[in-house]
Design a protein around this motif. Structure first.
Motif, short mmCIF file in Angstrom:
data_model
loop_
_atom_site.label_atom_id
_atom_site.label_comp_id
_atom_site.label_asym_id
_atom_site.label_seq_id
_atom_site.Cartn_x
_atom_site.Cartn_y
_atom_site.Cartn_z
N SER A 65 -3.65 3.73 0.35
CA SER A 65 -4.30 3.29 -0.87
C SER A 65 -4.79 1.86 -0.72
O SER A 65 -4.47 1.17 0.27
N TYR A 95 0.05 5.41 -11.43
CA TYR A 95 -1.05 5.80 -10.56
C TYR A 95 -0.86 7.24 -10.10
O TYR A 95 0.25 7.64 -9.77
N GLY A 118 -5.34 10.71 -0.52
CA GLY A 118 -5.12 9.29 -0.76
C GLY A 118 -6.06 8.70 -1.79
O GLY A 118 -6.08 7.48 -1.99
N TYR A 143 -2.36 9.92 -7.25
CA TYR A 143 -3.16 10.09 -6.04
C TYR A 143 -3.14 11.54 -5.59
O TYR A 143 -2.13 12.24 -5.77
N LEU A 145 -7.35 7.82 -5.49
CA LEU A 145 -6.80 7.56 -6.81
C LEU A 145 -7.51 8.45 -7.82
O LEU A 145 -8.71 8.30 -8.06
N GLN A 196 0.82 -1.20 0.00
CA GLN A 196 0.00 0.00 0.00
C GLN A 196 0.86 1.26 0.00
O GLN A 196 1.93 1.30 0.62
#
Length: 260
Positions: A153, A179, A185, A181, A187, A138
């Motif tokens: 995440s 990814y 936190g 963010y 996405l 994570q």
């Protein structure tokens, strides 16, 4: 069949646009370091030497920090020059330095509760750093003064390649995706990775490396454009205010970019 697949990839959401970003060589200087960390607006250079000391070099002086007990520096982040973080992966420890390279905080994840096995570190806002928790798979925004994880995440099963962040966002590059963010936190978006192995962020523009080639995903765009460069080895690169620095293990090349 392979040609058809290539065409489809070029028109995907993370596709490669036809036009390129122009670059102009400003200068090339002989230089020998291990990691070039950052170059700020005043041309102050932050780097590591022998992976044991962290150095800050300006026009007038050079200062350094080293911690013999912790040994080799795995990574360093000088996005916030008032709270520079040095990551010592072998000891699962982060050191926070001020702008004089004086140690102001030590984070030993071996003794924090709960224990965290950290593999990547990057700058956050206030008293936070972004970390990738290897055991939980994570991304976490960790408050090192309060010893709490503010956000985390969902688990990411990909192989993690690189991390970049500013005060508002964190970009995590894996072997399968990029990814993005926000500082809550959440996405924001993710893109399919088409062979990129490293990234840098400058004013919201995402710069990506694939072998000895660089590409840019401009802010508020989904089309990747190649950066036009002469043939050279790209061991490391960074971007500051549309100035591109490329290190080839012997020379530091400085280019001016023209981004529309």
């Amino acid at each position: 069949m392979r040609w058809i697949v290539f065409v489809l990839l070029c028109f995907s959401r993370f596709g490669l646009a036809q036009d390129s970003i122009q670059s102009t060589l400003i200068k090339s200087d002989q230089f020998k370091v291990d990691q070039i960390v950052s170059i700020d607006n005043f041309n102050t250079l932050y780097y590591t030497s022998d992976n044991l000391s962290f150095n800050k070099k300006s026009d007038t002086q050079t200062v350094d920090y080293s911690n013999i007990q912790l040994g080799r520096i795995t990574s360093a982040d000088a996005f916030n020059t008032l709270k520079i973080n040095l990551f010592y992966k072998d000891f699962n420890t982060v050191i926070i330095l001020d702008n004089r390279l004086a140690e102001v905080f030590k984070i030993d994840f071996n003794i924090t509760q709960p224990y965290k096995n950290v593999s990547l570190v990057s700058t956050g806002y206030d008293n936070t750093i972004w970390i990738f928790n290897q055991d939980l798979q994570q991304l976490e925004l960790y408050d090192y003064k309060a010893n709490i994880t503010r956000v985390s995440s969902l688990p990411i099963q990909d192989n993690i390649l690189a991390i970049e962040s500013d005060y508002n966002y964190c970009w995590l590059l894996t072997d399968k995706h990029l990814y993005v963010y926000n500082y809550f936190g959440s996405l924001i978006t993710k893109y399919e990775n088409q062979g990129y192995t490293n990234l840098r962020i400058d004013s919201g523009n995402i710069f990506l490396q694939r072998e000895n080639h660089l590409y840019i995903l401009p802010k508020n765009s989904d089309d990747i454009k190649p950066v036009k460069l002469p043939e050279l080895l790209i061991s490391q690169f960074l971007v500051t205010n549309e100035t591109l620095y490329i290190y080839d293990d012997e020379m530091l090349h400085q280019f001016q970019l023209k981004i529309d």
